[in-house]
Design a protein around this motif. Structure first.
Motif, PDB file in Angstrom:
ATOM      1  N   GLY A 241       0.798  -1.217   0.000  1.00  0.00           N
ATOM      2  CA  GLY A 241       0.000   0.000   0.000  1.00  0.00           C
ATOM      3  C   GLY A 241       0.827   1.262   0.000  1.00  0.00           C
ATOM      4  O   GLY A 241       0.357   2.326  -0.432  1.00  0.00           O
ATOM      5  N   MET A 242       2.066   1.173   0.447  1.00  0.00           N
ATOM      6  CA  MET A 242       2.947   2.340   0.493  1.00  0.00           C
ATOM      7  C   MET A 242       3.811   2.470  -0.755  1.00  0.00           C
ATOM      8  O   MET A 242       4.557   3.449  -0.900  1.00  0.00           O
ATOM      9  N   HIS A 243       3.761   1.485  -1.658  1.00  0.00           N
ATOM     10  CA  HIS A 243       4.659   1.483  -2.817  1.00  0.00           C
ATOM     11  C   HIS A 243       3.959   1.245  -4.152  1.00  0.00           C
ATOM     12  O   HIS A 243       4.590   1.393  -5.200  1.00  0.00           O
ATOM     13  N   PHE A 244       2.702   0.843  -4.136  1.00  0.00           N
ATOM     14  CA  PHE A 244       1.988   0.498  -5.368  1.00  0.00           C
ATOM     15  C   PHE A 244       0.617   1.151  -5.386  1.00  0.00           C
ATOM     16  O   PHE A 244       0.091   1.569  -4.356  1.00  0.00           O
ATOM     17  N   ASN A 245       0.018   1.166  -6.573  1.00  0.00           N
ATOM     18  CA  ASN A 245      -1.353   1.644  -6.728  1.00  0.00           C
ATOM     19  C   ASN A 245      -2.378   0.529  -6.575  1.00  0.00           C
ATOM     20  O   ASN A 245      -3.565   0.792  -6.377  1.00  0.00           O
ATOM     21  N   GLY A 246      -1.906  -0.701  -6.687  1.00  0.00           N
ATOM     22  CA  GLY A 246      -2.811  -1.836  -6.572  1.00  0.00           C
ATOM     23  C   GLY A 246      -2.036  -3.124  -6.400  1.00  0.00           C
ATOM     24  O   GLY A 246      -0.800  -3.137  -6.476  1.00  0.00           O
ATOM     25  N   ILE A 247      -2.762  -4.210  -6.179  1.00  0.00           N
ATOM     26  CA  ILE A 247      -2.129  -5.524  -6.007  1.00  0.00           C
ATOM     27  C   ILE A 247      -2.813  -6.555  -6.899  1.00  0.00           C
ATOM     28  O   ILE A 247      -4.005  -6.467  -7.186  1.00  0.00           O
ATOM     29  N   ASN A 248      -2.021  -7.531  -7.331  1.00  0.00           N
ATOM     30  CA  ASN A 248      -2.528  -8.686  -8.073  1.00  0.00           C
ATOM     31  C   ASN A 248      -2.409  -9.896  -7.161  1.00  0.00           C
ATOM     32  O   ASN A 248      -1.304 -10.333  -6.831  1.00  0.00           O
ATOM     33  N   ILE A 249      -3.535 -10.429  -6.745  1.00  0.00           N
ATOM     34  CA  ILE A 249      -3.570 -11.577  -5.839  1.00  0.00           C
ATOM     35  C   ILE A 249      -3.606 -12.855  -6.662  1.00  0.00           C
ATOM     36  O   ILE A 249      -4.430 -13.009  -7.561  1.00  0.00           O
ATOM     37  N   LYS A 250      -2.703 -13.776  -6.376  1.00  0.00           N
ATOM     38  CA  LYS A 250      -2.728 -15.103  -6.998  1.00  0.00           C
ATOM     39  C   LYS A 250      -3.163 -16.115  -5.941  1.00  0.00           C
ATOM     40  O   LYS A 250      -2.538 -16.226  -4.877  1.00  0.00           O
ATOM     41  N   LEU A 251      -4.209 -16.865  -6.229  1.00  0.00           N
ATOM     42  CA  LEU A 251      -4.740 -17.810  -5.244  1.00  0.00           C
ATOM     43  C   LEU A 251      -3.695 -18.844  -4.841  1.00  0.00           C
ATOM     44  O   LEU A 251      -3.608 -19.214  -3.663  1.00  0.00           O
ATOM     45  N   THR A 252      -2.913 -19.304  -5.805  1.00  0.00           N
ATOM     46  CA  THR A 252      -1.916 -20.332  -5.487  1.00  0.00           C
ATOM     47  C   THR A 252      -0.863 -19.810  -4.524  1.00  0.00           C
ATOM     48  O   THR A 252      -0.382 -20.531  -3.658  1.00  0.00           O
ATOM     49  N   LYS A 253      -0.501 -18.534  -4.676  1.00  0.00           N
ATOM     50  CA  LYS A 253       0.565 -17.976  -3.838  1.00  0.00           C
ATOM     51  C   LYS A 253       0.083 -17.631  -2.432  1.00  0.00           C
ATOM     52  O   LYS A 253       0.825 -17.801  -1.461  1.00  0.00           O
ATOM     53  N   CYS A 254      -1.150 -17.142  -2.325  1.00  0.00           N
ATOM     54  CA  CYS A 254      -1.634 -16.727  -0.995  1.00  0.00           C
ATOM     55  C   CYS A 254      -2.272 -17.864  -0.220  1.00  0.00           C
ATOM     56  O   CYS A 254      -2.415 -17.774   1.002  1.00  0.00           O
ATOM     57  N   GLY A 255      -2.678 -18.939  -0.916  1.00  0.00           N
ATOM     58  CA  GLY A 255      -3.258 -20.085  -0.220  1.00  0.00           C
ATOM     59  C   GLY A 255      -4.745 -20.271  -0.433  1.00  0.00           C
ATOM     60  O   GLY A 255      -5.408 -20.928   0.374  1.00  0.00           O
ATOM     61  N   GLY A 256      -5.294 -19.703  -1.519  1.00  0.00           N
ATOM     62  CA  GLY A 256      -6.676 -20.004  -1.858  1.00  0.00           C
ATOM     63  C   GLY A 256      -7.642 -18.842  -1.732  1.00  0.00           C
ATOM     64  O   GLY A 256      -7.276 -17.692  -1.499  1.00  0.00           O
ATOM     65  N   LEU A 257      -8.923 -19.164  -1.887  1.00  0.00           N
ATOM     66  CA  LEU A 257      -9.989 -18.172  -1.829  1.00  0.00           C
ATOM     67  C   LEU A 257     -10.133 -17.550  -0.446  1.00  0.00           C
ATOM     68  O   LEU A 257     -10.430 -16.363  -0.317  1.00  0.00           O
ATOM     69  N   THR A 258      -9.940 -18.350   0.584  1.00  0.00           N
ATOM     70  CA  THR A 258     -10.167 -17.857   1.950  1.00  0.00           C
ATOM     71  C   THR A 258      -9.260 -16.676   2.288  1.00  0.00           C
ATOM     72  O   THR A 258      -9.753 -15.611   2.683  1.00  0.00           O
ATOM     73  N   PRO A 259      -7.934 -16.773   2.133  1.00  0.00           N
ATOM     74  CA  PRO A 259      -7.093 -15.603   2.402  1.00  0.00           C
ATOM     75  C   PRO A 259      -7.256 -14.520   1.345  1.00  0.00           C
ATOM     76  O   PRO A 259      -7.106 -13.326   1.645  1.00  0.00           O
ATOM     77  N   ALA A 260      -7.552 -14.900   0.096  1.00  0.00           N
ATOM     78  CA  ALA A 260      -7.715 -13.900  -0.968  1.00  0.00           C
ATOM     79  C   ALA A 260      -8.846 -12.936  -0.633  1.00  0.00           C
ATOM     80  O   ALA A 260      -8.734 -11.724  -0.862  1.00  0.00           O
ATOM     81  N   ARG A 261      -9.929 -13.444  -0.086  1.00  0.00           N
ATOM     82  CA  ARG A 261     -11.055 -12.573   0.276  1.00  0.00           C
ATOM     83  C   ARG A 261     -10.646 -11.583   1.366  1.00  0.00           C
ATOM     84  O   ARG A 261     -11.060 -10.415   1.337  1.00  0.00           O
ATOM     85  N   ARG A 262      -9.825 -12.021   2.288  1.00  0.00           N
ATOM     86  CA  ARG A 262      -9.347 -11.100   3.330  1.00  0.00           C
ATOM     87  C   ARG A 262      -8.392 -10.064   2.736  1.00  0.00           C
ATOM     88  O   ARG A 262      -8.396  -8.885   3.126  1.00  0.00           O
ATOM     89  N   MET A 263      -7.554 -10.486   1.788  1.00  0.00           N
ATOM     90  CA  MET A 263      -6.625  -9.563   1.136  1.00  0.00           C
ATOM     91  C   MET A 263      -7.378  -8.505   0.334  1.00  0.00           C
ATOM     92  O   MET A 263      -6.974  -7.333   0.291  1.00  0.00           O
ATOM     93  N   ILE A 264      -8.457  -8.900  -0.313  1.00  0.00           N
ATOM     94  CA  ILE A 264      -9.262  -7.949  -1.080  1.00  0.00           C
ATOM     95  C   ILE A 264      -9.802  -6.861  -0.161  1.00  0.00           C
ATOM     96  O   ILE A 264      -9.712  -5.664  -0.461  1.00  0.00           O
ATOM     97  N   LYS A 265     -10.354  -7.264   0.960  1.00  0.00           N
ATOM     98  CA  LYS A 265     -10.899  -6.285   1.903  1.00  0.00           C
ATOM     99  C   LYS A 265      -9.809  -5.363   2.439  1.00  0.00           C
ATOM    100  O   LYS A 265      -9.980  -4.137   2.512  1.00  0.00           O
ATOM    101  N   GLN A 266      -8.668  -5.955   2.797  1.00  0.00           N
ATOM    102  CA  GLN A 266      -7.575  -5.161   3.338  1.00  0.00           C
ATOM    103  C   GLN A 266      -7.084  -4.149   2.308  1.00  0.00           C
ATOM    104  O   GLN A 266      -6.829  -2.978   2.626  1.00  0.00           O
ATOM    105  N   ALA A 267      -6.936  -4.594   1.058  1.00  0.00           N
ATOM    106  CA  ALA A 267      -6.456  -3.700   0.000  1.00  0.00           C
ATOM    107  C   ALA A 267      -7.439  -2.550  -0.235  1.00  0.00           C
ATOM    108  O   ALA A 267      -7.032  -1.395  -0.377  1.00  0.00           O
ATOM    109  N   LYS A 268      -8.715  -2.858  -0.256  1.00  0.00           N
ATOM    110  CA  LYS A 268      -9.707  -1.806  -0.483  1.00  0.00           C
ATOM    111  C   LYS A 268      -9.729  -0.814   0.675  1.00  0.00           C
ATOM    112  O   LYS A 268      -9.918   0.387   0.465  1.00  0.00           O
TER     113      LYS A 268
END
Length: 336
Positions: A241-268
């Motif tokens: 958030g301090m270095h980019f305008n956005g993030i690209n979440i990869k399910l394989t890298k973060c561990g699936g849909l469950t953490p991805a949904r939390r990352m989406i909320k955090q990013a927003k």
């Protein structure tokens, strides 16, 4: 639950090249979880960059097979927490988490996006990826699949020339992805020309750990910069958030849909744009990504389109980029 594992080697339509590697086949693992007559499917691809193979994922999962099969699927979140506690790699966790979410939706007899309270009447269109090749072959690949948005892989000595030539053949939106191949100075220099050529944003131009360089780019580039290799885990979102305008979440890298949904909320919450990308998954993985569409600003879910063979049915895309959501619950997946 009953656990099933199967590895596949799926040929690609074309050799796929990015700045650090080329490949002609995609190795992937499909996980199935069955309970109460319903079967959920998940997927994770191998990845040399992260040292992950299908064999290593099978070994990890089989090591805790009795514990998985003893688990009662009442909540994907509880299952994910159990997998993390068991110390599996995020890639293995992803395959299991996607299967758990698909199974949960099928047990509830609802699509995941409906369970999550989202509406699929509005969603971003996926880009179609053009891998690095000769300019002539990159043009040919683009013409082969007319599409409203292209992601162009870069990281060569003639990157601006590549985009300039491709622009002669389409009015589509362009996005570029250098996969860590550029320097800060190169990024800042290339950005104005790329913007003039209709590029929407630049994805991961610098090495993943070059935070000083990314800060320089953030203050001096005319195009938005989206993190990929720099944003793997939930804990990476705040720093991005301090270095980019956005993030690209990869399910394989973060561990699936469950953490991805939390990352989406955090990013927003941080005011970041949110993209979810793929790793050349089959329709199994792509159908899971599609469940997140109403929550996203951008999406890269063309993986199954790059494959020469298909192993499942589920979500598909029309020639205009619009998505065909299946009527089946969960992620809507069935293996062929």
């Amino acid at each position: 639950m009953d656990l099933g594992l199967k590895g596949y080697t799926i040929p690609l339509k074309h050799v796929f090249t990015i700045s650090r590697e080329s490949y002609t086949n995609q190795d992937t693992i499909i996980v199935s979880l069955a309970q109460n007559g319903k079967i959920g499917y998940g997927e994770a691809t191998d990845n040399p960059y992260y040292g992950i193979t299908v064999a290593s994922m099978q070994e990890e999962i089989n090591a805790i097979r009795p514990k998985i099969e003893a688990f009662d699927m009442d909540s994907p979140e509880r299952f994910h927490a159990f997998l993390v506690n068991e110390g599996l790699s995020n890639f293995a966790i992803c395959a299991l988490d996607l299967a758990a979410n698909d199974l949960y939706g099928k047990l509830q007899d609802k699509p995941l996006y409906e369970i999550w309270g989202t509406d699929t009447s509005r969603y971003p269109i996926s880009n179609y990826t053009i891998g690095i090749d000769t300019i002539e072959k990159m043009v040919a690949k683009m013409k082969e699949v007319p599409w409203p948005i292209y992601k162009i892989k870069l990281g060569t000595d003639e990157d601006v020339r590549i985009v300039t030539e491709l622009r002669q053949h389409t009015d589509a939106i362009f996005r570029v992805d250098a996969n860590c191949a550029w320097s800060p100075e190169e990024t800042i220099k290339n950005a104005p020309a790329l913007k003039e050529l209709g590029v929407e944003f630049i994805e991961q131009p610098l090495k993943a750990d070059n935070w000083e360089g990314m800060e320089l780019v953030a203050h001096n580039t005319v195009l938005p910069i989206i993190a990929d290799e720099s944003c793997i885990l939930e804990s990476d979102v705040e720093k991005c958030g301090m270095h980019f305008n956005g993030i690209n979440i990869k399910l394989t890298k973060c561990g699936g849909l469950t953490p991805a949904r939390r990352m989406i909320k955090q990013a927003k919450d941080l005011g970041l744009q949110v993209m979810v990308g793929c790793m050349t998954e089959s329709t199994v993985g792509i159908s899971a990504i599609a469940q997140l569409l109403p929550q996203l600003d951008y999406v890269d879910m063309d993986g199954a389109m790059l494959l020469a063979e298909e192993i499942a049915t589920g979500v598909s895309m029309n020639p205009d980029g619009s998505v065909v959501f299946p009527t089946k619950p969960g992620s809507g997946i069935s293996l062929l």
